[in-house]
Every structure is written in C-alpha cells, then in structure tokens.
Design an enzyme around this catalytic site. Structure first.
Site, PDB file in Angstrom:
ATOM      1  N   SER A  71       0.827 -10.138   6.527  1.00  0.00           N
ATOM      2  CA  SER A  71       0.927  -9.938   7.978  1.00  0.00           C
ATOM      3  C   SER A  71       0.523 -11.178   8.764  1.00  0.00           C
ATOM      4  O   SER A  71       1.005 -11.389   9.878  1.00  0.00           O
ATOM      5  CB  SER A  71       0.064  -8.748   8.415  1.00  0.00           C
ATOM      6  OG  SER A  71       0.643  -7.544   7.983  1.00  0.00           O
ATOM      7  N   ASP A 249       1.987   0.117   8.522  1.00  0.00           N
ATOM      8  CA  ASP A 249       1.691  -0.663   7.315  1.00  0.00           C
ATOM      9  C   ASP A 249       0.683   0.050   6.403  1.00  0.00           C
ATOM     10  O   ASP A 249       0.840   0.057   5.185  1.00  0.00           O
ATOM     11  CB  ASP A 249       1.135  -2.017   7.754  1.00  0.00           C
ATOM     12  CG  ASP A 249       0.675  -2.898   6.615  1.00  0.00           C
ATOM     13  OD1 ASP A 249       1.513  -3.274   5.779  1.00  0.00           O
ATOM     14  OD2 ASP A 249      -0.536  -3.210   6.563  1.00  0.00           O
ATOM     15  N   HIS A 253       0.864   1.130   2.523  1.00  0.00           N
ATOM     16  CA  HIS A 253      -0.096   0.740   1.470  1.00  0.00           C
ATOM     17  C   HIS A 253      -0.653   1.974   0.758  1.00  0.00           C
ATOM     18  O   HIS A 253      -0.896   1.937  -0.453  1.00  0.00           O
ATOM     19  CB  HIS A 253      -1.264  -0.050   2.072  1.00  0.00           C
ATOM     20  CG  HIS A 253      -0.926  -1.477   2.394  1.00  0.00           C
ATOM     21  ND1 HIS A 253      -0.640  -2.415   1.422  1.00  0.00           N
ATOM     22  CD2 HIS A 253      -0.832  -2.128   3.582  1.00  0.00           C
ATOM     23  CE1 HIS A 253      -0.386  -3.585   2.003  1.00  0.00           C
ATOM     24  NE2 HIS A 253      -0.486  -3.437   3.309  1.00  0.00           N
ATOM     25  N   ASP A 291       6.757  -7.404  10.869  1.00  0.00           N
ATOM     26  CA  ASP A 291       6.367  -8.625  10.158  1.00  0.00           C
ATOM     27  C   ASP A 291       6.883  -8.616   8.721  1.00  0.00           C
ATOM     28  O   ASP A 291       7.121  -9.650   8.118  1.00  0.00           O
ATOM     29  CB  ASP A 291       4.845  -8.814  10.198  1.00  0.00           C
ATOM     30  CG  ASP A 291       4.079  -7.534   9.875  1.00  0.00           C
ATOM     31  OD1 ASP A 291       4.711  -6.476   9.617  1.00  0.00           O
ATOM     32  OD2 ASP A 291       2.837  -7.589   9.870  1.00  0.00           O
ATOM     33  N   HIS A 292       7.063  -7.414   8.179  1.00  0.00           N
ATOM     34  CA  HIS A 292       7.555  -7.203   6.805  1.00  0.00           C
ATOM     35  C   HIS A 292       7.670  -5.714   6.582  1.00  0.00           C
ATOM     36  O   HIS A 292       7.220  -4.928   7.422  1.00  0.00           O
ATOM     37  CB  HIS A 292       6.580  -7.804   5.774  1.00  0.00           C
ATOM     38  CG  HIS A 292       5.184  -7.286   5.980  1.00  0.00           C
ATOM     39  ND1 HIS A 292       4.807  -6.009   5.647  1.00  0.00           N
ATOM     40  CD2 HIS A 292       4.097  -7.854   6.570  1.00  0.00           C
ATOM     41  CE1 HIS A 292       3.546  -5.824   5.985  1.00  0.00           C
ATOM     42  NE2 HIS A 292       3.085  -6.923   6.574  1.00  0.00           N
TER      43      HIS A 292
HETATM   44 MG    MG Z   1      -0.971  -5.787  11.440  1.00  0.00          MG
HETATM   45 ZN    ZN Z   2       0.048  -4.794   4.942  1.00  0.00          ZN
END
Ligand code: MG
Ligand code: ZN
Length: 355
Positions: A71, A249, A253, A291-292
């Site tokens: 990130s 995110d 995870h 960001d991904h």
């Molecule tokens: Mg972040």
């Molecule tokens: Zn992450």
C-alpha cells in the site's frame, strides 16, 4: 457579424479549454479493491454509486521493485506519479522526497484534506502528506502530517499525536502534536461535535489507533466525506481531498468476504457523496481507484435476485498483482480511461494542481 461570431468561437474555445482543468479533485482509494470486490458490491447493492461513472479503465499497480505492490508504494504512485520500493512513503530508492499532489495543491493556495478508516498515519493517507523511508515510522509520519498544512484530517491514530507521558500515547518522545494541531486547527472530540461543526481547518482523530470495522464505527465514510467537502469547498481557490476505504484491504487479508463487502458498501456511500457534490459543482474531478487488489478474491456462487454472494475463494492472505479499476468523472477525467499505469493517475492530478 463575422468578427462577432469569430469572437464567440474564440470565447467558447477558451471556455472548453478552461473546463478541462478541474478546480477541485477528490481521489477515492479503495484499499485492496479489485474487480471481484466491485462485483460483490454490485451483487449486494444492485446499483452501486460506482455505476454512475461513465469513464472507466484499469490500472497496473506493480511497484519499482516488486510485481506485487504494497500500500505504501501503491499510494506513493497515486500521490506523486512515481513508482518506488515497497514500504516507501513518498520517497524514492535514494530516500529523496517525491512531491505529492497535496503539497502541489497547498502551494496553489487550495485547501487539502485526508479522510481514512484506519490510522491517519497508515501507509495510504501517509503517502499524501509525509516522506519517510518506511511505512512503519508512525511517529515521524505523524510529525510530517502535522507540519504538512493539511486542512482537514479525519481518521484514527490519535495515540501518535500525544506525548509519551500522556494516557493512550503510542509515541516514543514527548512531542505534543495534538496541542500543535490545536493552535492551527479546530479539533473536535466526539461525533456530536463533528456533526455540528461548521467552519474551517477541521481535525477529528476519532480512534486511538485503528478504528473498528464498518459495523462498529459510529460514523459512515459518507458522513466523513460530506463534512470534509463542506469544509474544504469554502476555499475559492479549490481543494484536493483524498478519501480512503482502508479496511476493504483488511477483509482481503483476513480472507473474509463479509468483511470486504461491508467495507466496500461503506466506501461506495462515500463515493456517492462525492459524485453528488461534483454533479452540482461542475468544476470537480472525481477519481476512484485502488492501490492494489487484496486476497486474490474470487466469486464462485451467489444470486443477483437475492442480492447475495454465497461462495468465494481466496488465493492469498496478501495482495495480488491483478489490475485495479479506475473510475473518473468531471473535467479532465477523459485521460484516465483504458489500460493505464497507476503513475498516470498521480501525474494527471498533479498536472491539474500546477500553475
Ligand atoms: Mg491503506
Ligand atoms: Zn494490504
């Protein structure tokens, strides 16, 4: 007559040129938000706010040193237009500062804001207002954010702004950044004060470290975004605002589909508030990206009619390299369509914040 119509053409040409540079930019970052996450959002909501965009594309996210970005490098690309190594907060491989869009906007006399559903010192918001060789340097990042002149700060991370000897401090020194911010900003201490605030320079550090999950948070990201827009839009020079849906995110995870979905629904509400403002304002560019992707998330079963996802798979507990969606709206947004690199987003929003 001919001269008059020539004049009109000239004026119209000027007007359409002027309209290509947005006065205000709101960048929404759904951390870890890939195509499957958006498909899940569409499944459970029917018609998400993301569907209101006409301009769409995909962005590659690889960092300077890794096929799969983190990130920090991902946010640095969006904030500065440059790729860097994983873990870097808006510095290059030689640890030289990379100037951020927020810093360019400040130089133009615009107002600036950061809104997040994690600690404001975490990698994504940090990359817009700090420069450090490692994302782990929360103390130094808090120093940078305090000195950055960012006008609106809404996020967790209060403990990094309190001196070591104070209750709830996570600092390793006696710097009292909270008092420092108090001398230049209006600090609100609870949701009520936040909701009733009408003024400029607003700081609300609404959690000691990271805020809880969407269903535990007492303010929606939409409420935070609406307040930030209300405060920042008082500046006639315009504003730059970054809003992060931080925990999409973390759901990835954790390999928890329900966690991803509740966070992306919260994020989509905030995007709606941005679009509502931009549609009326007409001088505002909105960009929504990630960001991904996180989790290598995939959807294998569900029901459109019943608005539910029933079978999912994850291929990793980490990030993946798949391209992320880019949605954009408003003046200047046409360039962010098709397949682009994440650095083009940073370079474009910086271009619009330069004289
Ligand atoms: Mg972040
Ligand atoms: Zn992450």
């Amino acid at each position: 007559m001919l001269l008059k119509s020539l004049k009109l053409v000239f004026v119209l040409a000027l007007l359409s040129f002027a309209s290509e540079t947005p006065k205000n930019i709101i960048l929404f970052i759904g951390d870890g938000m890939g195509p499957a996450q958006i498909t899940a959002l569409k499944t459970v909501t029917g018609t998400p706010n993301l569907e209101r965009f006409k301009n769409a594309g995909f962005a590659t996210t690889y960092s300077e040193d890794e096929y799969v970005t983190d990130s920090a490098a991902g946010a640095t690309a969006l904030a500065t237009g440059f790729k860097t190594y994983n873990g870097a907060i808006s510095v290059d491989a030689a640890h030289q500062k990379l100037k951020t869009v927020l810093e360019y906007a400040e130089e133009l006399g615009k107002s600036t804001g950061l809104v997040a559903t994690c600690s404001i010192t975490h990698a994504t918001p940090a990359a817009f207002a700090a420069h450090q060789p490692s994302r782990k340097m929360n103390n130094e990042i808090a120093d940078d954010i305090t000195a950055s002149g960012t006008d609106v700060i809404i996020g967790g991370g209060l403990s990094f702004f309190l001196p070591k000897s104070a209750d709830n401090s996570a600092r390793e020194d006696e710097k009292d950044l909270f008092s420092k911010l108090k001398s230049s900003h209006n600090l609100v201490n609870n949701d009520n004060e936040f909701k009733n605030f009408h003024g400029k320079n607003l700081v609300y550090l609404y959690a000691k470290e990271h805020p809880g999950k969407a269903n535990e948070r007492t303010l929606s990201l939409k409420e935070m975004t609406s307040k930030a827009i209300e405060v920042l839009s008082q500046n006639d020079n315009g504003f730059f605002l970054m809003v992060e849906g931080s925990q999409i995110d973390w759901g990835g995870h954790a390999n928890e589909s329900d966690y991803i979905i509740s966070e992306i629904v919260d994020f989509d509400g905030a995007v709606g508030a941005g679009l509502d403002f931009a549609e009326k304002n007409k001088e505002t560019m909105i960009v929504v990206t990630a960001d991904h992707e996180t989790g290598g998330y995939s959807l294998l079963g569900g029901s459109i009619a019943e608005k539910k996802v029933t079978k999912t798979e994850f291929t990793t507990k980490g990030h993946s390299a798949v391209m992320v969606p880019v949605f954009s709206f408003g003046p200047g947004s046409d360039v962010l369509t098709g397949i682009i690199d994440n650095t083009l987003i940073g370079k474009t929003i910086i271009k619009y914040n330069q004289n």
